[in-house]
Design a protein around this motif. Sequence first.
Motif, PDB file in Angstrom:
ATOM      1  N   ILE A 157       0.837  -1.017   0.022  1.00  0.00           N
ATOM      2  CA  ILE A 157       0.036   0.073  -0.009  1.00  0.00           C
ATOM      3  C   ILE A 157       0.996   1.315  -0.120  1.00  0.00           C
ATOM      4  CG2 ILE A 157      -0.261  -0.120   2.679  1.00  0.00           C
ATOM      5  CD1 ILE A 157      -3.370   1.096   1.979  1.00  0.00           C
ATOM      6  N   TYR A 158       0.744   2.165  -1.079  1.00  0.00           N
ATOM      7  CA  TYR A 158       1.481   3.286  -1.104  1.00  0.00           C
ATOM      8  C   TYR A 158       0.849   4.585  -0.357  1.00  0.00           C
ATOM      9  CZ  TYR A 158       3.715   0.367  -4.589  1.00  0.00           C
ATOM     10  OH  TYR A 158       4.251  -0.830  -5.262  1.00  0.00           O
ATOM     11  N   THR A 159       1.690   5.061   0.759  1.00  0.00           N
ATOM     12  CA  THR A 159       1.173   6.003   1.326  1.00  0.00           C
ATOM     13  C   THR A 159       0.870   7.323   1.176  1.00  0.00           C
ATOM     14  OG1 THR A 159       3.070   6.632   2.200  1.00  0.00           O
ATOM     15  CG2 THR A 159       2.050   4.669   3.563  1.00  0.00           C
ATOM     16  N   TRP A 160       1.246   7.494  -0.378  1.00  0.00           N
ATOM     17  CA  TRP A 160       1.218   8.992  -1.025  1.00  0.00           C
ATOM     18  C   TRP A 160      -0.026   8.699  -2.112  1.00  0.00           C
ATOM     19  CZ3 TRP A 160       5.762   6.037  -0.876  1.00  0.00           C
ATOM     20  CH2 TRP A 160       6.047   5.156  -2.272  1.00  0.00           C
ATOM     21  N   SER A 161      -0.635   7.447  -2.255  1.00  0.00           N
ATOM     22  CA  SER A 161      -1.486   7.295  -3.599  1.00  0.00           C
ATOM     23  C   SER A 161      -2.800   7.714  -2.831  1.00  0.00           C
ATOM     24  CB  SER A 161      -1.464   5.982  -3.829  1.00  0.00           C
ATOM     25  OG  SER A 161      -0.424   5.529  -4.381  1.00  0.00           O
ATOM     26  N   ARG A 162      -3.721   8.446  -3.738  1.00  0.00           N
ATOM     27  CA  ARG A 162      -4.918   8.974  -3.422  1.00  0.00           C
ATOM     28  C   ARG A 162      -5.918   8.554  -4.689  1.00  0.00           C
ATOM     29  NH1 ARG A 162      -2.791   8.898   0.688  1.00  0.00           N
ATOM     30  NH2 ARG A 162      -2.549  10.261   2.402  1.00  0.00           N
ATOM     31  N   PRO A 163      -7.061   7.809  -4.805  1.00  0.00           N
ATOM     32  CA  PRO A 163      -7.427   7.322  -3.263  1.00  0.00           C
ATOM     33  C   PRO A 163      -6.514   6.008  -2.851  1.00  0.00           C
ATOM     34  CG  PRO A 163      -8.792   6.410  -4.877  1.00  0.00           C
ATOM     35  CD  PRO A 163      -7.845   7.717  -5.558  1.00  0.00           C
ATOM     36  N   GLU A 187      14.175   5.890  -0.751  1.00  0.00           N
ATOM     37  CA  GLU A 187      15.584   6.676  -0.829  1.00  0.00           C
ATOM     38  C   GLU A 187      16.016   6.591  -2.054  1.00  0.00           C
ATOM     39  OE1 GLU A 187      18.482   5.202   2.088  1.00  0.00           O
ATOM     40  OE2 GLU A 187      17.115   5.497   3.625  1.00  0.00           O
ATOM     41  N   PHE A 188      15.613   5.701  -2.999  1.00  0.00           N
ATOM     42  CA  PHE A 188      16.136   5.373  -4.258  1.00  0.00           C
ATOM     43  C   PHE A 188      14.889   6.121  -5.419  1.00  0.00           C
ATOM     44  CE2 PHE A 188      18.100   2.334  -1.664  1.00  0.00           C
ATOM     45  CZ  PHE A 188      19.792   2.800  -1.903  1.00  0.00           C
ATOM     46  N   GLN A 189      13.755   5.604  -5.098  1.00  0.00           N
ATOM     47  CA  GLN A 189      12.580   5.852  -5.881  1.00  0.00           C
ATOM     48  C   GLN A 189      11.781   7.165  -5.685  1.00  0.00           C
ATOM     49  OE1 GLN A 189      11.893   1.421  -6.113  1.00  0.00           O
ATOM     50  NE2 GLN A 189      11.345   1.953  -8.197  1.00  0.00           N
ATOM     51  N   GLY A 190      11.411   7.257  -4.508  1.00  0.00           N
ATOM     52  CA  GLY A 190      10.609   8.131  -3.839  1.00  0.00           C
ATOM     53  C   GLY A 190       9.083   7.659  -4.416  1.00  0.00           C
ATOM     54  N   THR A 191       8.367   8.821  -4.580  1.00  0.00           N
ATOM     55  CA  THR A 191       6.999   8.467  -5.024  1.00  0.00           C
ATOM     56  C   THR A 191       6.753   8.212  -6.433  1.00  0.00           C
ATOM     57  OG1 THR A 191       6.636  10.971  -5.609  1.00  0.00           O
ATOM     58  CG2 THR A 191       5.993  10.354  -3.474  1.00  0.00           C
ATOM     59  N   HIS A 192       7.936   7.908  -7.032  1.00  0.00           N
ATOM     60  CA  HIS A 192       8.029   7.384  -8.575  1.00  0.00           C
ATOM     61  C   HIS A 192       7.751   5.864  -8.636  1.00  0.00           C
ATOM     62  CE1 HIS A 192       8.707  11.429 -10.044  1.00  0.00           C
ATOM     63  NE2 HIS A 192       9.768  11.618  -9.413  1.00  0.00           N
ATOM     64  N   LYS A 193       8.151   5.300  -7.316  1.00  0.00           N
ATOM     65  CA  LYS A 193       7.940   3.880  -7.323  1.00  0.00           C
ATOM     66  C   LYS A 193       6.721   3.391  -7.708  1.00  0.00           C
ATOM     67  CE  LYS A 193       8.458   0.022  -4.224  1.00  0.00           C
ATOM     68  NZ  LYS A 193       8.687  -0.350  -2.492  1.00  0.00           N
ATOM     69  N   ARG A 194       6.622   2.394  -8.947  1.00  0.00           N
ATOM     70  CA  ARG A 194       5.370   2.196  -9.558  1.00  0.00           C
ATOM     71  C   ARG A 194       4.716   0.956  -8.876  1.00  0.00           C
ATOM     72  NH1 ARG A 194       6.416   1.633 -15.709  1.00  0.00           N
ATOM     73  NH2 ARG A 194       4.107   1.613 -15.832  1.00  0.00           N
ATOM     74  N   ALA A 195       3.555   1.113  -8.892  1.00  0.00           N
ATOM     75  CA  ALA A 195       2.460   0.002  -8.373  1.00  0.00           C
ATOM     76  C   ALA A 195       2.383  -0.902  -9.446  1.00  0.00           C
ATOM     77  CB  ALA A 195       1.224   0.401  -7.940  1.00  0.00           C
ATOM     78  N   ASN A 196       2.223  -2.353  -9.115  1.00  0.00           N
ATOM     79  CA  ASN A 196       1.808  -3.301 -10.194  1.00  0.00           C
ATOM     80  C   ASN A 196       0.403  -2.912 -10.889  1.00  0.00           C
ATOM     81  OD1 ASN A 196       2.333  -5.343 -11.778  1.00  0.00           O
ATOM     82  ND2 ASN A 196       1.915  -6.901 -10.282  1.00  0.00           N
ATOM     83  N   VAL A 208      -7.514   0.859   6.208  1.00  0.00           N
ATOM     84  CA  VAL A 208      -5.960   0.556   6.794  1.00  0.00           C
ATOM     85  C   VAL A 208      -5.144   1.552   6.697  1.00  0.00           C
ATOM     86  CG1 VAL A 208      -4.057  -0.814   5.857  1.00  0.00           C
ATOM     87  CG2 VAL A 208      -6.146  -2.137   5.580  1.00  0.00           C
ATOM     88  N   MET A 209      -5.409   2.502   5.705  1.00  0.00           N
ATOM     89  CA  MET A 209      -4.391   3.734   5.974  1.00  0.00           C
ATOM     90  C   MET A 209      -5.035   4.431   7.072  1.00  0.00           C
ATOM     91  SD  MET A 209      -2.034   4.309   3.960  1.00  0.00           S
ATOM     92  CE  MET A 209      -1.978   6.275   3.599  1.00  0.00           C
ATOM     93  N   LYS A 210      -6.556   4.790   7.457  1.00  0.00           N
ATOM     94  CA  LYS A 210      -6.891   5.484   8.674  1.00  0.00           C
ATOM     95  C   LYS A 210      -6.427   4.729   9.948  1.00  0.00           C
ATOM     96  CE  LYS A 210     -11.384   6.218   8.319  1.00  0.00           C
ATOM     97  NZ  LYS A 210     -12.790   6.157   8.505  1.00  0.00           N
ATOM     98  N   ASN A 211      -6.372   3.511   9.911  1.00  0.00           N
ATOM     99  CA  ASN A 211      -6.113   2.621  11.058  1.00  0.00           C
ATOM    100  C   ASN A 211      -4.851   2.564  11.532  1.00  0.00           C
ATOM    101  OD1 ASN A 211      -9.068   2.333  11.297  1.00  0.00           O
ATOM    102  ND2 ASN A 211      -8.919   0.228  10.415  1.00  0.00           N
ATOM    103  N   TYR A 212      -4.047   2.438  10.635  1.00  0.00           N
ATOM    104  CA  TYR A 212      -2.383   2.529  10.880  1.00  0.00           C
ATOM    105  C   TYR A 212      -1.574   3.228  10.660  1.00  0.00           C
ATOM    106  CZ  TYR A 212      -4.008  -2.548  11.524  1.00  0.00           C
ATOM    107  OH  TYR A 212      -4.678  -3.744  12.148  1.00  0.00           O
ATOM    108  N   TYR A 213      -1.708   4.104   9.688  1.00  0.00           N
ATOM    109  CA  TYR A 213      -0.478   5.090   9.245  1.00  0.00           C
ATOM    110  C   TYR A 213      -1.001   6.335   9.329  1.00  0.00           C
ATOM    111  CZ  TYR A 213       2.895   7.359   6.444  1.00  0.00           C
ATOM    112  OH  TYR A 213       3.985   7.896   5.927  1.00  0.00           O
ATOM    113  N   ALA A 214      -2.246   6.762   9.639  1.00  0.00           N
ATOM    114  CA  ALA A 214      -2.881   8.236   9.718  1.00  0.00           C
ATOM    115  C   ALA A 214      -2.239   8.591  11.206  1.00  0.00           C
ATOM    116  CB  ALA A 214      -4.260   8.237   9.610  1.00  0.00           C
TER     117      ALA A 214
END
Length: 230
Positions: free
Chosen positions: A110-116, A199-208, A224-230
């Motif tokens: 799960i990519y924390t910067w992706s919306r939604p 550190e190497f790819q940043g937000t350019h890391k591609r999802a499958n 999941v984002m709300k319960n664990y990462y927010a």
Amino acid sequence: MRDLTIIYYTANFISEKFAKKLRKQLKIAAGELPIVSISKKPINLGLNIPDETKERSVINVYKAILKASKEAKTKFVALAEDDTLYSPGHFYTFLPPPDTFAYNLTRWSIYTWSRPPFFSIKFRRILATLIAPRKLLIDAIEERFAKYPDTSKIPLKWFGEPGRNLCEQKLGVTQRKVQDFYSYDPVVVFSHPHSFGFEFQGTHKRANAIRAIELPYWGRAEEVMKNYYA
């Protein structure tokens, strides 16, 4: 009880608020399984071993795993990382033969910067989903460090997970047997700004291309984002 110890390792790099939530879930997933943790700061998670390495690096991750594995008393160990959510099914589905490393490929990110928010799966072997015969893991890591007593000479490009035979071939160490398995309830790895990959790819890391908004056991990605990462 299964003859398995969970090895939890952390560089104490992510926020403690985030880490505590994931450790709470790890305890739920572990059930009655023993946990050996290794960290730079004391944590309340089973037997805790101090990590005396000075910096965060791939080499020091393996040193920590080796140190913690030697403290375990069971025949098998399962590795657990501080930014990964574990389901009970991961630890209770499969144990490999005594000469084989096993990786759970039911591993979603799960990519924390992706919306939604969404889940994405890549069928790749990573340390966070490794279940291994304890002695085999110790032997494999010790062989690497014996091959490169000066760790600054280690070709990091090839210092990959045990059982990745191309990496083992390039390192000049024993090629080990490997087997994949699949748990119904998946493992979820957070890709976040404090992870190694960022550190190497940043937000350019591609999802499958294989994606989901909801998974068994965990529910919807936004929850999941709300319960664990927010």
